[in-house]
Design a protein around this motif. Structure first.
Motif, PDB file in Angstrom:
ATOM      1  N   THR A  23       3.481   4.583  -7.297  1.00 11.84           N
ATOM      2  CA  THR A  23       2.392   3.833  -7.928  1.00 11.84           C
ATOM      3  C   THR A  23       2.261   2.414  -7.418  1.00 11.84           C
ATOM      4  O   THR A  23       1.179   1.862  -7.420  1.00 11.84           O
ATOM      5  CB  THR A  23       2.562   3.797  -9.453  1.00 11.84           C
ATOM      6  N   ASN A  24       3.328   1.794  -6.992  1.00  7.25           N
ATOM      7  CA  ASN A  24       3.264   0.417  -6.512  1.00  7.25           C
ATOM      8  C   ASN A  24       2.954   0.393  -5.022  1.00  7.25           C
ATOM      9  O   ASN A  24       3.432   1.203  -4.259  1.00  7.25           O
ATOM     10  CB  ASN A  24       4.580  -0.307  -6.776  1.00  7.25           C
ATOM     11  N   ARG A  25       2.155  -0.571  -4.645  1.00  6.61           N
ATOM     12  CA  ARG A  25       1.807  -0.714  -3.225  1.00  6.61           C
ATOM     13  C   ARG A  25       2.218  -2.092  -2.756  1.00  6.61           C
ATOM     14  O   ARG A  25       1.991  -3.072  -3.445  1.00  6.61           O
ATOM     15  CB  ARG A  25       0.313  -0.528  -3.034  1.00  6.61           C
ATOM     16  N   SER A  26       2.776  -2.158  -1.587  1.00  7.63           N
ATOM     17  CA  SER A  26       3.208  -3.439  -1.079  1.00  7.63           C
ATOM     18  C   SER A  26       2.112  -4.135  -0.285  1.00  7.63           C
ATOM     19  O   SER A  26       2.155  -5.332  -0.090  1.00  7.63           O
ATOM     20  CB  SER A  26       4.451  -3.269  -0.207  1.00  7.63           C
ATOM     21  N   GLN A  27       1.128  -3.387   0.171  1.00  9.99           N
ATOM     22  CA  GLN A  27       0.034  -4.007   0.913  1.00  9.99           C
ATOM     23  C   GLN A  27      -1.224  -3.160   0.822  1.00  9.99           C
ATOM     24  O   GLN A  27      -1.177  -1.975   0.565  1.00  9.99           O
ATOM     25  CB  GLN A  27       0.418  -4.210   2.366  1.00  9.99           C
ATOM     26  N   MET A  28      -2.332  -3.828   1.020  1.00 10.51           N
ATOM     27  CA  MET A  28      -3.633  -3.171   1.070  1.00 10.51           C
ATOM     28  C   MET A  28      -4.372  -3.800   2.245  1.00 10.51           C
ATOM     29  O   MET A  28      -4.532  -5.019   2.295  1.00 10.51           O
ATOM     30  CB  MET A  28      -4.396  -3.390  -0.229  1.00 10.51           C
ATOM     31  N   ILE A  29      -4.776  -2.996   3.193  1.00 14.58           N
ATOM     32  CA  ILE A  29      -5.437  -3.516   4.392  1.00 14.58           C
ATOM     33  C   ILE A  29      -6.944  -3.401   4.224  1.00 14.58           C
ATOM     34  O   ILE A  29      -7.466  -2.323   3.943  1.00 14.58           O
ATOM     35  CB  ILE A  29      -4.967  -2.771   5.645  1.00 14.58           C
ATOM     36  N   ILE A  30      -7.629  -4.530   4.390  1.00 10.52           N
ATOM     37  CA  ILE A  30      -9.085  -4.599   4.318  1.00 10.52           C
ATOM     38  C   ILE A  30      -9.568  -5.038   5.694  1.00 10.52           C
ATOM     39  O   ILE A  30      -9.149  -6.070   6.207  1.00 10.52           O
ATOM     40  CB  ILE A  30      -9.548  -5.639   3.267  1.00 10.52           C
TER      41      ILE A  30
END
Length: 102
Positions: A23-30
């Motif tokens: 459930t946890n994300r360390s990064q999100m790339i946009i």
């Protein structure tokens, strides 16, 4: 060995954040593409301060809002947020020749 000589004090209990890799994300790339005339992000090149094309500060807030909505599994418009004491430490200068990942 030194470990038998060290005594731990277990008299206090501390709360620790639970890490769930599903459930946890360390990064999100946009990706921001300002290089082509058909790009939906081309309007960002019109945001200029002191002659430099900068990524808008409100754009960072929207990215955070969208990331939070994705983490919570909600639609952005159904997740109200309130930003307080926001500090942006460095401006992101854009150029037409590059694509950016924020």
């Amino acid at each position: 060995m030194i470990s038998p000589l060290i005594k731990w004090d277990h008299s206090e209990s501390w709360c620790v954040a639970k890490w769930d890799k599903n459930t946890n994300r360390s990064q999100m790339i946009i990706e921001v593409n300002v290089g082509s005339d058909e790009s939906p992000d081309k309007y960002i090149l019109d945001h200029r301060i002191d002659g430099r094309c900068l990524y808008p500060a409100t754009g960072y807030l929207v990215l955070v809002w969208k990331s939070l909505a994705e983490i919570k599994g909600k639609d952005v418009m159904s997740l109200p947020v309130k930003f307080e004491e926001v500090k942006i430490h460095r401006a992101t200068v854009l150029s037409k020749e590059c694509n950016y990942s924020l």
